[in-house]
Motif scaffolding. Structure first.
Motif, PDB file in Angstrom:
ATOM      1  N   VAL A 106      -6.436  -9.753   1.580  1.00 30.58           N
ATOM      2  CA  VAL A 106      -4.978  -9.891   1.494  1.00 30.58           C
ATOM      3  C   VAL A 106      -4.594 -10.897   0.413  1.00 30.58           C
ATOM      4  N   ARG A 107      -5.333 -11.962   0.274  1.00 34.44           N
ATOM      5  CA  ARG A 107      -5.026 -12.931  -0.782  1.00 34.44           C
ATOM      6  C   ARG A 107      -5.082 -12.253  -2.147  1.00 34.44           C
ATOM      7  N   ARG A 108      -6.118 -11.464  -2.393  1.00 37.87           N
ATOM      8  CA  ARG A 108      -6.235 -10.764  -3.684  1.00 37.87           C
ATOM      9  C   ARG A 108      -5.129  -9.719  -3.848  1.00 37.87           C
ATOM     10  N   ILE A 109      -4.767  -9.053  -2.769  1.00 40.45           N
ATOM     11  CA  ILE A 109      -3.672  -8.077  -2.839  1.00 40.45           C
ATOM     12  C   ILE A 109      -2.361  -8.780  -3.190  1.00 40.45           C
ATOM     13  N   LEU A 110      -2.096  -9.918  -2.545  1.00 43.52           N
ATOM     14  CA  LEU A 110      -0.881 -10.677  -2.841  1.00 43.52           C
ATOM     15  C   LEU A 110      -0.886 -11.206  -4.274  1.00 43.52           C
ATOM     16  N   GLU A 111      -2.037 -11.669  -4.747  1.00 37.88           N
ATOM     17  CA  GLU A 111      -2.133 -12.176  -6.121  1.00 37.88           C
ATOM     18  C   GLU A 111      -1.836 -11.083  -7.138  1.00 37.88           C
ATOM     19  N   GLY A 112      -2.139  -9.842  -6.785  1.00 37.14           N
ATOM     20  CA  GLY A 112      -1.840  -8.716  -7.658  1.00 37.14           C
ATOM     21  C   GLY A 112      -0.459  -8.143  -7.418  1.00 37.14           C
ATOM     22  N   ASP A 113       0.349  -8.841  -6.637  1.00 40.75           N
ATOM     23  CA  ASP A 113       1.708  -8.430  -6.286  1.00 40.75           C
ATOM     24  C   ASP A 113       1.719  -7.088  -5.554  1.00 40.75           C
ATOM     25  N   GLY A 114       0.644  -6.845  -4.772  1.00 39.01           N
ATOM     26  CA  GLY A 114       0.544  -5.606  -4.011  1.00 39.01           C
ATOM     27  C   GLY A 114       1.007  -5.777  -2.580  1.00 39.01           C
ATOM     28  N   SER A 115       0.836  -4.729  -1.809  1.00 45.46           N
ATOM     29  CA  SER A 115       1.201  -4.744  -0.407  1.00 45.46           C
ATOM     30  C   SER A 115       0.246  -3.826   0.350  1.00 45.46           C
ATOM     31  N   VAL A 116       0.321  -3.869   1.657  1.00 49.68           N
ATOM     32  CA  VAL A 116      -0.458  -3.003   2.538  1.00 49.68           C
ATOM     33  C   VAL A 116       0.528  -2.389   3.512  1.00 49.68           C
ATOM     34  N   PRO A 117       0.580  -1.064   3.593  1.00 51.92           N
ATOM     35  CA  PRO A 117       1.498  -0.461   4.560  1.00 51.92           C
ATOM     36  C   PRO A 117       1.213  -0.965   5.974  1.00 51.92           C
ATOM     37  N   ARG A 118       2.263  -1.180   6.744  1.00 49.78           N
ATOM     38  CA  ARG A 118       2.151  -1.736   8.091  1.00 49.78           C
ATOM     39  C   ARG A 118       1.172  -0.949   8.960  1.00 49.78           C
ATOM     40  N   GLU A 119       1.267   0.392   8.915  1.00 54.33           N
ATOM     41  CA  GLU A 119       0.409   1.213   9.773  1.00 54.33           C
ATOM     42  C   GLU A 119      -1.059   1.114   9.356  1.00 54.33           C
ATOM     43  N   VAL A 120      -1.330   0.888   8.086  1.00 48.31           N
ATOM     44  CA  VAL A 120      -2.709   0.697   7.616  1.00 48.31           C
ATOM     45  C   VAL A 120      -3.218  -0.667   8.077  1.00 48.31           C
TER      46      VAL A 120
END
Length: 136
Positions: A106-120
């Protein structure tokens, strides 16, 4: 209040204070500050924090203030779980308790300005690291 809840609340306060003093703090989505004059490698705009509280390793990335939804991955009774915080459907932070794989992904996803769908995020059979964008 349980010792786990007390530790989590205390660590969150510390993380908020530390991030407010960060010279590179910027709103999510804003370009991060460069490491040094002339450097092209940016610093992360995502604040992070960790703390060992006895047998509990707490790791936090992002700022959860203003969240309107939270997804728990794992079982809090097992003392190995993570809480992913969302605002308007977008991932903004994670609190990971003895869950370093969730935290790092999640830290790497946030650093890339990404997100994770809630259901995933709610599906513990999905390894979050599979959602981390490849580094350029």
């Amino acid at each position: 209040m349980s010792p786990l809840a007390t530790a989590l609340r205390s660590a969150r306060r510390t993380a908020r204070c530390a991030s407010s003093r960060s010279p590179t703090r910027s709103p999510r989505g804003a370009p991060p500050q460069p490491r040094s004059p002339g450097s092209t490698t940016p610093l992360s705009a995502v604040p992070w924090f960790w703390s060992d509280q006895g047998d509990i390793k707490l790791q936090i990335a992002g700022l959860s203030s203003g969240y309107d939804d939270v997804v728990l991955r794992g079982d809090p009774e097992s003392q190995q779980f993570s809480a992913l915080y969302y605002r308007e459907g977008r991932l903004i932070a994670i609190d990971a308790i003895n869950a370093p794989r969730d935290y790092m992904a999640v830290r790497r996803i946030l650093e890339g300005d990404g997100s994770v769908p809630r259901e995933v995020a709610a599906d513990v059979s999905v390894q979050l690291k599979t959602l981390v964008p490849a580094r350029a």
